[in-house]
Motif scaffolding. Structure first.
Motif, PDB file in Angstrom:
ATOM      1  N   LEU A  73      47.685  13.618 127.512  1.00 28.48           N
ATOM      2  CA  LEU A  73      47.291  14.488 128.620  1.00 28.48           C
ATOM      3  C   LEU A  73      48.299  15.611 128.830  1.00 28.48           C
ATOM      4  O   LEU A  73      47.911  16.783 128.993  1.00 28.48           O
ATOM      5  N   LEU A  74      49.583  15.284 128.794  1.00 30.26           N
ATOM      6  CA  LEU A  74      50.596  16.316 129.011  1.00 30.26           C
ATOM      7  C   LEU A  74      50.575  17.360 127.903  1.00 30.26           C
ATOM      8  O   LEU A  74      50.574  18.572 128.164  1.00 30.26           O
ATOM      9  N   SER A  76      48.116  18.099 125.967  1.00 34.00           N
ATOM     10  CA  SER A  76      46.849  18.820 126.000  1.00 34.00           C
ATOM     11  C   SER A  76      46.839  19.868 127.106  1.00 34.00           C
ATOM     12  O   SER A  76      46.305  20.969 126.936  1.00 34.00           O
ATOM     13  N   LEU A  77      47.415  19.535 128.260  1.00 32.99           N
ATOM     14  CA  LEU A  77      47.516  20.523 129.334  1.00 32.99           C
ATOM     15  C   LEU A  77      48.353  21.724 128.892  1.00 32.99           C
ATOM     16  O   LEU A  77      48.035  22.879 129.214  1.00 32.99           O
ATOM     17  N   ALA A  80      46.337  23.791 126.509  1.00 34.85           N
ATOM     18  CA  ALA A  80      45.322  24.546 127.243  1.00 34.85           C
ATOM     19  C   ALA A  80      45.928  25.624 128.134  1.00 34.85           C
ATOM     20  O   ALA A  80      45.205  26.347 128.823  1.00 34.85           O
ATOM     21  N   ALA A  82      47.708  25.296 130.859  1.00 31.19           N
ATOM     22  CA  ALA A  82      47.538  25.032 132.287  1.00 31.19           C
ATOM     23  C   ALA A  82      48.731  25.574 133.057  1.00 31.19           C
ATOM     24  O   ALA A  82      49.879  25.374 132.657  1.00 31.19           O
ATOM     25  N   ARG A  83      48.470  26.267 134.130  1.00 29.19           N
ATOM     26  CA  ARG A  83      49.505  26.886 134.969  1.00 29.19           C
ATOM     27  C   ARG A  83      50.412  27.803 134.143  1.00 29.19           C
ATOM     28  O   ARG A  83      51.594  27.960 134.432  1.00 29.19           O
ATOM     29  N   LYS A 212      43.706  26.511 122.658  1.00 32.10           N
ATOM     30  CA  LYS A 212      43.299  26.171 124.021  1.00 32.10           C
ATOM     31  C   LYS A 212      42.093  25.233 124.009  1.00 32.10           C
ATOM     32  O   LYS A 212      42.024  24.282 124.803  1.00 32.10           O
ATOM     33  N   GLY A 215      43.157  21.854 123.376  1.00 33.96           N
ATOM     34  CA  GLY A 215      43.756  21.278 124.570  1.00 33.96           C
ATOM     35  C   GLY A 215      42.720  20.645 125.481  1.00 33.96           C
ATOM     36  O   GLY A 215      42.926  19.545 126.014  1.00 33.96           O
ATOM     37  N   TRP A 216      41.593  21.305 125.655  1.00 37.75           N
ATOM     38  CA  TRP A 216      40.528  20.741 126.497  1.00 37.75           C
ATOM     39  C   TRP A 216      39.928  19.481 125.869  1.00 37.75           C
ATOM     40  O   TRP A 216      39.587  18.525 126.570  1.00 37.75           O
ATOM     41  N   ILE A 219      42.316  16.752 126.609  1.00 37.75           N
ATOM     42  CA  ILE A 219      42.206  16.276 127.996  1.00 37.75           C
ATOM     43  C   ILE A 219      41.077  15.257 128.114  1.00 37.75           C
ATOM     44  O   ILE A 219      41.227  14.211 128.757  1.00 37.75           O
ATOM     45  N   SER A 222      42.293  12.008 126.599  1.00 36.72           N
ATOM     46  CA  SER A 222      43.213  11.260 127.450  1.00 36.72           C
ATOM     47  C   SER A 222      42.473  10.561 128.589  1.00 36.72           C
ATOM     48  O   SER A 222      42.797   9.412 128.927  1.00 36.72           O
TER      49      SER A 222
END
Length: 253
Positions: A73-74, A76-77, A80, A82-83, A212, A215-216, A219, A222
């Motif tokens: 999860l980490l 993959s975020l 992607a 994220a933030r 990206k 990455g999704w 997610i 995960s």
């Protein structure tokens, strides 16, 4: 002889064996969608809400699945973006401790209970997490070795892409071994090899959009792994809440 409710009572497996193939009679292949055949417990006087279960062996699958899911999860975020986070440095510690050490230990204990698939997956992905962490560890010198040059500005991405392609093949083969396990476990490995394929292709082609997308997919992988881990954990602990995870195994005559 002690009664089941006495403090000295022990529990034995009715079959006396462990089914490494995760059949309906196996007692420890919970991660493949099978519930233990027998769990006996008495109340813990100090913590009345928690039972003390006397079982021959604990089920290592939840530890391995949660370690895999959290680390995936980490990463993959980050893939992607994220933030707007795109650097993998924050994941190095987790990759060493949780994705690497905890998952490898789970694989060793899967060996002890006779689960070849669990041993191969957890030990394999534990080594994968270790290798990723070492690669991103500054002292290893891996990243500086592939520093961009005017002649080849994308050689680091190419190296990462080849590395991930090898793990895509590994994951695809493991996915073939899930066809008679459970629906959610099979879906987990499907999305994982798909995410690795996209990630490898994204690095090899230097396409941020493909990275990206991987990455999704990671997610989703995960979240499915968290579900399988929760199913195994809640079943092993005889929790009042159970999660459905239909089996793909054929019924034996």
């Amino acid at each position: 002889m002690a009664t089941p409710g006495s403090p000295t009572a022990t529990v034995t497996n009715p079959t006396g064996t462990i089914d490494p193939h995760g059949s309906a009679t196996g007692a420890h292949d919970i991660e493949k969608g099978h519930r233990p055949s027998h769990i006996n417990a008495r109340l813990n006087e100090a913590q009345p809400g928690f039972p003390v279960c006397h079982k021959q062996r604990a089920n290592p699958a939840p530890l391995g699945l949660f370690a895999f899911a959290t680390t995936t999860l980490l990463f993959s975020l980050i893939n992607a973006h994220a933030r707007h986070v795109s650097l993998q440095n924050i994941a190095v510690g987790m990759s060493f401790a949780l994705g690497g050490l905890a998952q490898f230990v789970a694989g060793i204990f899967e060996f002890c209970v006779g689960n070849t698939f669990g041993m191969t997956a957890f030990c394999g992905y534990g080594a994968f997490s270790f290798s990723v962490a070492i690669s991103y560890w500054p002292s290893s010198g891996v990243l500086t070795t592939y520093a961009p040059t005017p002649a080849d500005p994308h050689r680091l991405n190419a190296a990462i892409g080849l590395f991930l392609m090898c793990w895509f093949v590994f994951t695809f083969v493991l996915w073939l071994g899930t066809f008679r396990s459970s629906v959610v476990l099979c879906a987990t490995f499907f999305f994982f090899w798909l995410s690795l394929l996209l990630l490898s292709a994204g690095y090899l082609a230097n396409k941020t959009g493909v990275i990206k997308a991987s990455g999704w997919m990671g997610i989703v992988t995960s979240l499915l792994a968290f579900y399988v881990g929760a199913h195994s954990f809640l079943t092993a602990e005889a929790a009042p809440i159970q999660l459905p995870n239909p089996s793909l195994a054929r019924k034996r005559a």
